[in-house]
Design a protein around this motif. Sequence first.
Motif, mmCIF file in Angstrom:
data_model
loop_
_atom_site.group_PDB
_atom_site.id
_atom_site.type_symbol
_atom_site.label_atom_id
_atom_site.label_comp_id
_atom_site.label_asym_id
_atom_site.label_seq_id
_atom_site.Cartn_x
_atom_site.Cartn_y
_atom_site.Cartn_z
ATOM 1 N N HIS A 47 -1.847 15.590 19.546
ATOM 2 C CA HIS A 47 -1.810 14.812 18.302
ATOM 3 C C HIS A 47 -1.202 15.633 17.162
ATOM 4 C CE1 HIS A 47 -3.101 11.976 15.228
ATOM 5 N NE2 HIS A 47 -3.641 12.980 14.561
ATOM 6 N N GLN A 48 -1.617 16.873 17.049
ATOM 7 C CA GLN A 48 -1.094 17.726 15.982
ATOM 8 C C GLN A 48 0.398 17.995 16.150
ATOM 9 O OE1 GLN A 48 -5.245 20.087 14.875
ATOM 10 N NE2 GLN A 48 -3.642 21.197 15.941
ATOM 11 N N ARG A 51 2.460 13.838 19.283
ATOM 12 C CA ARG A 51 2.535 13.030 20.498
ATOM 13 C C ARG A 51 1.382 12.027 20.554
ATOM 14 N NH1 ARG A 51 6.837 15.189 23.484
ATOM 15 N NH2 ARG A 51 7.783 16.730 22.069
ATOM 16 N N GLU A 52 1.655 10.871 21.152
ATOM 17 C CA GLU A 52 0.633 9.836 21.258
ATOM 18 C C GLU A 52 -0.365 10.206 22.352
ATOM 19 O OE1 GLU A 52 0.204 4.988 21.921
ATOM 20 O OE2 GLU A 52 2.122 5.985 22.314
ATOM 21 N N THR A 53 -1.636 10.129 22.030
ATOM 22 C CA THR A 53 -2.664 10.508 22.995
ATOM 23 C C THR A 53 -3.929 9.698 22.780
ATOM 24 O OG1 THR A 53 -3.867 12.414 23.936
ATOM 25 C CG2 THR A 53 -3.585 12.368 21.539
ATOM 26 N N SER A 71 -12.199 10.533 14.668
ATOM 27 C CA SER A 71 -11.737 9.548 13.681
ATOM 28 C C SER A 71 -11.125 10.243 12.471
ATOM 29 C CB SER A 71 -12.900 8.654 13.249
ATOM 30 O OG SER A 71 -13.384 7.883 14.327
ATOM 31 N N ARG A 72 -11.754 11.304 12.028
ATOM 32 C CA ARG A 72 -11.232 12.051 10.882
ATOM 33 C C ARG A 72 -9.843 12.616 11.171
ATOM 34 N NH1 ARG A 72 -11.230 17.276 10.181
ATOM 35 N NH2 ARG A 72 -12.819 17.613 11.807
ATOM 36 N N MET A 73 -9.625 13.049 12.404
ATOM 37 C CA MET A 73 -8.334 13.604 12.791
ATOM 38 C C MET A 73 -7.289 12.517 13.056
ATOM 39 S SD MET A 73 -9.494 16.566 15.471
ATOM 40 C CE MET A 73 -10.725 17.801 15.072
ATOM 41 N N GLY A 74 -7.740 11.273 13.210
ATOM 42 C CA GLY A 74 -6.807 10.194 13.520
ATOM 43 C C GLY A 74 -6.450 10.105 14.985
#
Length: 309
Positions: A47-48, A51-53, A71-74
């Motif tokens: 994610h960072q 990339r979609e995960t 959730s906080r990280m998206g």
Amino acid sequence: MVTTLTLNPCVDRTITINGFRYGGTNKITNVRSDISGKGINVSIALHQLGRETLCVGFNYSGDDTLTRDLSRMGIAYDLVDVPGKLRINIKAFDADKHVMTEFNEGGGPVSAEDVESLMNRMDAYIERSDIMVINGSAPPGVPSDLYKRMIEKTNAYGKKAILDAYGPLLTEGIKSAPFLIKPNRDELEASFGCKIHSLDDSIAIARKIIVENGVKYVCISMGKEGALLVSGDRAWFSEGADVPVRGVQGAGDSLVSGICMAILDGVSEPEILHYGVAVAHGSLIHDGTQMCMPEDFKQMMELISVREI
């Protein structure tokens, strides 16, 4: 998309010590807590890095730490709630010697119904995923052939399965011919009852696994000594780079993240290892269980080299 599995999520509580004294008094210089678990770490790094995960696995209904932080990280997730609370793993990092001492809890038990619910959850995402990352330890109640069954489903959809496990979860899982496995050297020795003294030994056991089980690639992480990628008739090695190590947990999971990125990008075989080792090094330079950032990846790609052996 890369879907990751975490059966045994946790919180890593990392304490940093300068010069660990066994049986003595140790002064803590830094403390941090991070959600963790192999699949969780892989997804955070992906994610960072843009990339979609998606995270699939178990979540303990008595603790909202995991879902709150994801959730906080998206980061997207679809987790099966089970009774209990997240396990806490204590990581004591000796900053002087760059050595980690770990105290890991085992995780709460799950039921057969929980396992089947998870299988159904996984099945719903295989078709829309490019790669399924099936990895980590399992709590009590999980059958030793669960990863094997998940890999069979992944193969049936024509998707790539990456397996990172040890013990029966690994030895059973490879029977379904995952695309790639990523054990570390200690896990390989313990799971297959072998002793590895050299790169030649590592290549030999990797090729034995490939020939006997139909695995396409074996990537072996060897800590500060580097990493190895083996196919049926070729092998590549990276000794890594000299970087300021601030945390070692999650480095192997970051290696898997880099491998996933390389597969998605369709790069050459040596570049698969190049990506993986670069992302792993990008995590080593952060405290606690923190994963590689885009600027870290760019820097490490310039520092890391790979050679065929």
